[in-house]
Design an enzyme around this catalytic site. Structure first.
Site, PDB file in Angstrom:
ATOM      1  N   SER A  50      -9.039 -22.308 -17.057  1.00  0.00           N
ATOM      2  CA  SER A  50      -9.403 -21.136 -17.842  1.00  0.00           C
ATOM      3  C   SER A  50     -10.453 -20.293 -17.112  1.00  0.00           C
ATOM      4  O   SER A  50     -10.230 -19.892 -15.966  1.00  0.00           O
ATOM      5  CB  SER A  50      -9.884 -21.587 -19.230  1.00  0.00           C
ATOM      6  OG  SER A  50     -10.004 -20.491 -20.099  1.00  0.00           O
ATOM      7  N   ASP A  81       1.052 -19.187 -24.211  1.00  0.00           N
ATOM      8  CA  ASP A  81      -0.403 -19.344 -24.159  1.00  0.00           C
ATOM      9  C   ASP A  81      -1.049 -18.163 -24.875  1.00  0.00           C
ATOM     10  O   ASP A  81      -0.920 -17.013 -24.446  1.00  0.00           O
ATOM     11  CB  ASP A  81      -0.861 -19.412 -22.701  1.00  0.00           C
ATOM     12  CG  ASP A  81      -2.339 -19.702 -22.529  1.00  0.00           C
ATOM     13  OD1 ASP A  81      -3.102 -19.590 -23.512  1.00  0.00           O
ATOM     14  OD2 ASP A  81      -2.747 -20.029 -21.402  1.00  0.00           O
ATOM     15  N   HIS A  90      -3.212 -23.445 -24.220  1.00  0.00           N
ATOM     16  CA  HIS A  90      -4.088 -23.034 -23.123  1.00  0.00           C
ATOM     17  C   HIS A  90      -4.641 -24.217 -22.333  1.00  0.00           C
ATOM     18  O   HIS A  90      -5.363 -24.010 -21.363  1.00  0.00           O
ATOM     19  CB  HIS A  90      -5.250 -22.209 -23.705  1.00  0.00           C
ATOM     20  CG  HIS A  90      -6.055 -21.472 -22.699  1.00  0.00           C
ATOM     21  ND1 HIS A  90      -5.511 -20.563 -21.810  1.00  0.00           N
ATOM     22  CD2 HIS A  90      -7.393 -21.504 -22.426  1.00  0.00           C
ATOM     23  CE1 HIS A  90      -6.462 -20.062 -21.051  1.00  0.00           C
ATOM     24  NE2 HIS A  90      -7.608 -20.621 -21.388  1.00  0.00           N
TER      25      HIS A  90
END
Length: 270
Positions: A95, A217, A245
């Site tokens: 991320s 996502d 995610h």
């Protein structure tokens, strides 16, 4: 303070090179790599750590001034890489950590020789010619909700971020991770994350790069991965048949296999 204690560094695996550094995202800690790290450690040296303010890090070392920008988190990585005397390591960032890895690699290119970006996003807010997945109003409402009731926000948002509603235990784990983070620290990290724009930094990436996206996502929708891939000439894009995610939790085998394939390619071409 000793950097390895400050960032709660854990080292496992073999002595085989390259060293693989696993970096967590917002609201998480190194524990979220536990389903992927063992597979990597069978063949490589693996370094896990917590950013200052997360997990088992030294909370007394946290400051709002330093961690109000991604450069502060990148400095954690730079200092850690120097303390471990890394050379040509592979930085695996989940991320927002994908962009932290970009900044760190530019700061110490001799220590980070490749990047793996797991569900990356260089900008979360839509812009002209770019779809990040959120409007400006969306992000400001998200941050206002987080700041007014962090625990309530965590309970509502974590399952949505995780996806996989048929596996509620995954959403609960992410909720627990979010809730374990100090709300004041989480507030700063959230603003740093969701208001960031690192699109221009991607063009400076010159190391081999693997971009891993999920087929579904909420946080980094399809198209963002393609943008990252197209912005980095030396990159490869892989779409995992996974939702949510956090594929290191929802699809750990596929995530590990993709990373190992990339690592094996690097070793063959070294």
């Amino acid at each position: 303070m000793d950097v390895l204690r400050r960032n709660n560094v854990t080292i496992t695996g073999t002595d085989e090179v390259p060293t693989v550094v696993l970096a967590h995202g917002f609201g998480c800690d190194q524990n979220l790599w536990r389903l992927v790290a063992p597979a990597l450690a069978e063949r490589y040296r693996v370094v896990l750590f917590d950013y200052v303010g997360s997990g088992g890090s030294d909370l007394a070392s946290w400051s709002e001034e330093r961690y109000s920008s991604l450069e502060g988190y990148a400095q954690d990585v730079v200092e850690l890489s120097r303390a471990l005397d890394l050379e040509g390591a592979v930085f695996v960032g989940h991320s927002v950590s994908a962009m932290v890895g970009v900044l760190a690699a530019q700061a110490v290119p001799e220590r980070i020789g490749a990047l793996v970006m797991v569900t990356p996003s260089p900008r979360y807010i839509d812009d002209e010619g770019y779809r990040g997945g959120f409007s400006t109003q969306d992000i400001h409402e998200l941050l206002a909700s987080l700041e007014s009731n962090y625990l309530g926000w965590s309970s509502a948002m974590a399952p949505m971020i995780m996806g996989n509603p048929e596996r509620p235990e995954l959403g609960q784990e992410l909720t627990d991770s979010f809730c374990a983070t100090d709300p004041d620290i989480a507030r700063v990290f959230a603003r740093t994350t969701f208001l960031s724009d690192n699109r221009a930094d991607l063009k400076g990436v010159e190391v081999p790069t693997l971009v891993l996206e999920c087929s579904q996502d909420l946080i980094a929708p399809r198209g963002v991965g393609a943008f990252v891939h197209e912005s980095i000439p030396s990159s490869r894009l892989v779409t995992l048949e996974a939702t949510g995610h956090c594929p290191q939790l929802s699809a750990p085998q596929a995530t590990a296999e993709a990373i190992l394939g990339f690592l094996d390619t690097l070793r063959r071409t070294a």
